[in-house]
Design an enzyme around this catalytic site. Structure first.
Site, PDB file in Angstrom:
ATOM      1  N   SER A 190      -5.165   4.676  -2.297  1.00 60.75           N
ATOM      2  CA  SER A 190      -5.570   4.718  -0.838  1.00 60.75           C
ATOM      3  C   SER A 190      -5.172   5.877  -0.545  1.00 60.75           C
ATOM      4  CB  SER A 190      -5.524   2.825  -0.252  1.00 60.75           C
ATOM      5  OG  SER A 190      -5.267   2.947   0.936  1.00 60.75           O
ATOM      6  N   CYS A 316      -5.842 -15.107   7.979  1.00 62.68           N
ATOM      7  CA  CYS A 316      -7.215 -14.683   7.465  1.00 62.68           C
ATOM      8  C   CYS A 316      -8.297 -14.721   8.412  1.00 62.68           C
ATOM      9  CB  CYS A 316      -6.906 -16.790   6.978  1.00 62.68           C
ATOM     10  SG  CYS A 316      -7.116 -18.012   7.709  1.00 62.68           S
TER      11      CYS A 316
HETATM   12  C1  LIG Z   1      -2.424  -3.617  -3.574  1.00 65.78           C
HETATM   13  C2  LIG Z   1      -3.102  -2.832  -2.539  1.00 65.78           C
HETATM   14  N1  LIG Z   1      -4.978  -2.822  -2.956  1.00 65.78           N
HETATM   15  C3  LIG Z   1      -5.649  -2.350  -2.355  1.00 65.78           C
HETATM   16  C4  LIG Z   1      -5.538  -2.880  -0.696  1.00 65.78           C
HETATM   17  C5  LIG Z   1      -6.416  -2.327  -0.094  1.00 65.78           C
HETATM   18  O1  LIG Z   1      -6.654  -1.169   0.209  1.00 65.78           O
HETATM   19  P1  LIG Z   1      -7.119   0.186   2.097  1.00 65.78           P
HETATM   20  O2  LIG Z   1      -6.402  -0.978   2.793  1.00 65.78           O
HETATM   21  O3  LIG Z   1      -7.433   0.864   1.586  1.00 65.78           O
HETATM   22  O4  LIG Z   1      -8.660  -0.976   2.148  1.00 65.78           O
HETATM   23  C6  LIG Z   1      -4.120  -2.507  -0.696  1.00 65.78           C
HETATM   24  C7  LIG Z   1      -3.965  -2.374   0.812  1.00 65.78           C
HETATM   25  O5  LIG Z   1      -3.099  -3.119   1.898  1.00 65.78           O
HETATM   26  C8  LIG Z   1      -2.996  -2.957  -0.949  1.00 65.78           C
HETATM   27  O6  LIG Z   1      -2.275  -2.741  -1.067  1.00 65.78           O
END
Ligand SMILES: Cc1ncc(COP(=O)(O)O)c(C=O)c1O
Length: 370
Positions: A190, A316
């Site tokens: 991301s 939430c």
């Molecule tokens: C480990 C992890 N996976 C996925 C995500 C989700 O990513 P995005 O915010 O780009 O949708 C996050 C966001 O905090 C994350 O920390």
């Protein structure tokens, strides 16, 4: 990013000059992302961020597996400390797709995957039945780096038909993903965790991995993710990854030292504080501390008023804090988890920021305890 947000209005799938300029930008970004993640350009699928990349990996692989196996049982194995984008996708797959089961593997008290348990779960599931094993590179709450190469080796040995996915959204800022995720079939990243734009990300899909698209339409991204590209977002993701790769080693040392100063300073200055994980296996930017006898929501508010921004976990829809499934999986008692907050340090964090936190936090905790 700016020229592609403001001047180059061409559609990357079009055929005129403006379109070609936009397409070239997307393809240059793809080359860059591929190289930095240890993939071939054709293996990079641009997404709207980490959540979509995780959903595409989990639901895409299981959708293809469920169809291939025509209703026979199949298992997705995940760690218990995955981000909701993975956990909820696994749950959705189990709820929506015929024959899909979700198996969770726990962690030790320091937040590292229980490999023995993973081996048992893979062996119990009888190899042909496991379609997907998904374990994150670094945890988003406590920062622990997971033993990915062991996960890959165990999966290849005990469930050779399974695909391995890693959510590298948090790990990519601190680790060389090409090395850390070697042998992994699907990798989510991301941009906004790397200082890039929000709403941009990518999923690496190794050649030969069967994946059903979640978004269908114009057939973009080699039929794996339809929709007009976010050109500026792709450029932003590639640029952020490239800058991080250049500065990562030096930043890990600098930010790690700041994190140690913060953690040690608070452990010294405040009674009844514990660190959630072992710093040796935590990425440099994470400092997760549990302040006994304090309510984390109240602490966040007090610190915010004093100019220190910290996180107390996921809220939430109602705005109330959810109990942390990560701390629960680590066996942290609810009484301790109630007072646990995460300080995130990064590229913009300065020594003065850490000194400010050290001046403010002990007083705030004392006030709440008082
Ligand atoms: C480990 C992890 N996976 C996925 C995500 C989700 O990513 P995005 O915010 O780009 O949708 C996050 C966001 O905090 C994350 O920390």
């Amino acid at each position: 990013m700016a020229p592609f947000a403001a001047q180059v209005f061409g559609h990357p799938s079009g055929h005129h000059r403006q379109a070609r300029a936009a397409r070239q930008a997307v393809e240059d970004a793809r080359d860059q992302v591929a190289e930095l993640l240890g993939a071939a350009p054709g293996e990079v699928v641009f997404t709207s961020g980490g959540t979509e990349a995780d959903n595409l990996a989990v639901l895409g692989v299981l959708g293809a597996a469920a169809r291939r196996r025509a209703g026979q049982e199949t298992v997705v194995v995940s760690s218990a400390i995955e981000h909701a984008a993975v956990l909820e996708a696994c749950r959705a797959a189990a709820a929506r797709l015929p024959g899909v089961e979700h198996a969770l593997v726990g962690v030790d008290t320091l937040g590292v995957l229980d490999l023995e348990r993973l081996a048992e779960v893979l062996a119990e599931a009888l190899d042909a039945r496991v379609s997907l094993v998904t374990v994150m590179l670094a945890n988003n709450e406590v920062g622990t780096v997971q033993p990915l190469s062991d996960v890959v080796a165990l999966t290849r040995r005990l469930a050779p038909g399974a695909v391995v996915h890693t959510d590298a959204v948090q790990g990519a800022a601190w680790l060389d993903v090409a090395l850390a995720a070697r042998g992994v079939d699907l990798i989510s990243v991301s941009a906004h965790k790397l200082g890039g734009p929000k709403g941009a990300g990518a999923l690496v899909v190794r050649e030969g991995t069967e994946l059903e698209p979640l978004v269908v339409g114009g057939g973009q991204e080699r039929e794996r993710r339809a929709g007009t590209h976010d050109v500026a977002g792709a450029v932003g993701l590639a640029t952020a990854l490239a800058l991080v790769a250049k500065e990562r080693d030096a930043e890990a040392v600098r930010v790690g030292a700041l994190r140690d100063r913060l953690a040690d300073g608070l452990l010294d200055a405040v009674p009844s504080v514990t660190e959630a994980a072992d710093r040796k296996s935590v990425v440099p930017g994470t400092c997760h501390l549990c302040f006994e006898g304090v309510d984390r929501e109240e602490l966040v508010v007090l610190l915010d008023e004093a100019g220190v921004c910290v996180s107390a976990g996921a809220a939430c829809a109602s705005g109330a804090l959810e109990p942390s499934h990560v701390l629960a999986a680590m066996g942290v008692p609810a009484r301790i988890a109630r007072g646990s907050i995460r300080f995130s340090l990064g590229h913009t964090t300065s020594p003065a920021d850490v000194e400010r936190a050290l001046a403010v936090v002990p007083e705030a905790v004392a006030r709440l305890r008082g």
